[in-house]
Design an enzyme around this catalytic site. Structure first.
Site, PDB file in Angstrom:
ATOM      1  N   ARG A  76       0.654   8.732  -6.034  1.00 17.20           N
ATOM      2  CA  ARG A  76       1.029   8.332  -4.678  1.00 17.20           C
ATOM      3  C   ARG A  76       1.643   6.938  -4.651  1.00 17.20           C
ATOM      4  O   ARG A  76       2.527   6.657  -3.840  1.00 17.20           O
ATOM      5  CB  ARG A  76      -0.163   8.423  -3.725  1.00 17.20           C
ATOM      6  CG  ARG A  76      -1.391   7.595  -4.083  1.00 17.20           C
ATOM      7  CD  ARG A  76      -2.562   8.018  -3.195  1.00 17.20           C
ATOM      8  NE  ARG A  76      -3.778   7.224  -3.385  1.00 17.20           N
ATOM      9  CZ  ARG A  76      -4.729   7.492  -4.274  1.00 17.20           C
ATOM     10  NH1 ARG A  76      -4.590   8.534  -5.107  1.00 17.20           N
ATOM     11  NH2 ARG A  76      -5.823   6.751  -4.342  1.00 17.20           N
ATOM     12  N   HIS A 130      -3.051   0.081  -3.685  1.00 17.88           N
ATOM     13  CA  HIS A 130      -3.898   0.864  -2.784  1.00 17.88           C
ATOM     14  C   HIS A 130      -4.674  -0.069  -1.862  1.00 17.88           C
ATOM     15  O   HIS A 130      -4.882  -1.246  -2.161  1.00 17.88           O
ATOM     16  CB  HIS A 130      -4.863   1.721  -3.604  1.00 17.88           C
ATOM     17  CG  HIS A 130      -4.170   2.565  -4.638  1.00 17.88           C
ATOM     18  ND1 HIS A 130      -3.813   3.861  -4.420  1.00 17.88           N
ATOM     19  CD2 HIS A 130      -3.767   2.267  -5.904  1.00 17.88           C
ATOM     20  CE1 HIS A 130      -3.214   4.345  -5.503  1.00 17.88           C
ATOM     21  NE2 HIS A 130      -3.173   3.389  -6.416  1.00 17.88           N
ATOM     22  N   ARG A 174       0.850  -1.185   0.000  1.00 14.75           N
ATOM     23  CA  ARG A 174       0.000   0.000   0.000  1.00 14.75           C
ATOM     24  C   ARG A 174       0.889   1.240   0.000  1.00 14.75           C
ATOM     25  O   ARG A 174       1.894   1.311   0.719  1.00 14.75           O
ATOM     26  CB  ARG A 174      -0.920   0.036   1.216  1.00 14.75           C
ATOM     27  CG  ARG A 174      -1.897   1.214   1.146  1.00 14.75           C
ATOM     28  CD  ARG A 174      -2.717   1.399   2.408  1.00 14.75           C
ATOM     29  NE  ARG A 174      -3.574   2.571   2.263  1.00 14.75           N
ATOM     30  CZ  ARG A 174      -4.274   3.126   3.244  1.00 14.75           C
ATOM     31  NH1 ARG A 174      -4.207   2.613   4.477  1.00 14.75           N
ATOM     32  NH2 ARG A 174      -5.014   4.184   3.020  1.00 14.75           N
ATOM     33  N   HIS A 175       0.516   2.221  -0.796  1.00 15.62           N
ATOM     34  CA  HIS A 175       1.281   3.469  -0.902  1.00 15.62           C
ATOM     35  C   HIS A 175       1.390   4.194   0.447  1.00 15.62           C
ATOM     36  O   HIS A 175       0.635   3.927   1.390  1.00 15.62           O
ATOM     37  CB  HIS A 175       0.610   4.404  -1.909  1.00 15.62           C
ATOM     38  CG  HIS A 175      -0.760   4.834  -1.489  1.00 15.62           C
ATOM     39  ND1 HIS A 175      -0.975   5.868  -0.585  1.00 15.62           N
ATOM     40  CD2 HIS A 175      -1.986   4.377  -1.816  1.00 15.62           C
ATOM     41  CE1 HIS A 175      -2.267   6.023  -0.375  1.00 15.62           C
ATOM     42  NE2 HIS A 175      -2.910   5.107  -1.112  1.00 15.62           N
ATOM     43  N   GLU A 179      -6.719   2.486  -7.306  1.00 17.49           N
ATOM     44  CA  GLU A 179      -7.649   2.356  -6.198  1.00 17.49           C
ATOM     45  C   GLU A 179      -9.083   2.260  -6.708  1.00 17.49           C
ATOM     46  O   GLU A 179      -9.396   2.603  -7.860  1.00 17.49           O
ATOM     47  CB  GLU A 179      -7.484   3.545  -5.247  1.00 17.49           C
ATOM     48  CG  GLU A 179      -8.370   3.537  -4.003  1.00 17.49           C
ATOM     49  CD  GLU A 179      -8.190   2.307  -3.117  1.00 17.49           C
ATOM     50  OE1 GLU A 179      -8.455   1.191  -3.618  1.00 17.49           O
ATOM     51  OE2 GLU A 179      -7.821   2.464  -1.933  1.00 17.49           O
TER      52      GLU A 179
END
Length: 210
Positions: A73, A157, A23-24, A95
């Site tokens: 991101r 995401h 996950r970012h 996402e």
């Protein structure tokens, strides 16, 4: 860690894929409790620090391919965590598209006229102006199933990663209080999930904090 080219090795002899999902790092909207979906926000200072911490965590590991969502991101997290590595972008790793709810907090979502219908069954029902969780599962699964054997890392995401796992492992959906996504498990910013596919069968190896 080395910033040289990605290792050119494969686990094809064993027919195994080792897939690390990341996950970012944190954005300003994450800090404010605002749901960003496809809104293309950059990392904040905290997110940049989380990505640099991932560089240390991943030191010594080699990957046959480094993938990322094309949202900045995720790209920034990948570039800070694995500097100099060739990066493959795929919009299927984006996402969940929250549609009308982009930028909303949960209380703001709850005041929207389309919230109740969406929450009645969010797997097939799209968010107003957005997509369904089933749609996320289809695109994430299509990407994952196309991966060849070897060692792969992908920067994506929270909802996207968890939706892939729900689909892979047929995890039951569970309504969550004051949280619109019906998954019990949460992923922190910068958290890792490791999956394994061997002879077509998926298993989960580990979940770890950054």
């Amino acid at each position: 860690m080395s910033s040289g080219p990605v290792a050119d090795h494969r686990d094809s002899a064993t027919g195994t894929l080792h897939l690390t999902l990341v996950r970012h790092g944190t954005t300003a909207w994450n800090e404010d409790g605002r749901w960003q979906g496809l809104t293309d926000n950059p990392l904040g200072p905290q997110g940049e620090a989380q990505a640099r911490a991932l560089r240390e965590k991943l030191a010594g590991q080699t990957f046959d391919a480094v993938w990322s969502s094309d949202l900045q991101r995720a790209v920034q997290t990948a570039e800070l965590a694995l500097p100099g590595q060739p990066l493959r972008l795929d919009p299927r790793l984006r996402e969940y598209h929250f549609g009308d709810f982009e930028g909303f907090t949960v209380p703001q979502m709850q005041g929207h006229a389309g919230f109740v219908h969406w929450q009645a069954d969010p797997w097939p029902h799209p968010a107003p102006g957005g997509e369904s969780l089933r749609g996320v599962a289809r695109r994430m699964r299509a990407w994952a199933d196309e991966l060849p054997d070897g060692r792969v890392i992908a920067f994506s995401h929270s909802v996207a990663i968890r939706t892939l796992m729900v689909d892979l492992f047929a995890t039951p959906l569970e309504t969550q209080e004051n949280y619109p996504i019906p998954y019990r498990e949460r992923l922190k910013n910068g958290q890792l999930v490791t999956l394994r596919r061997e002879k077509g069968e998926w298993t989960r190896e580990a979940v770890g904090d950054s």
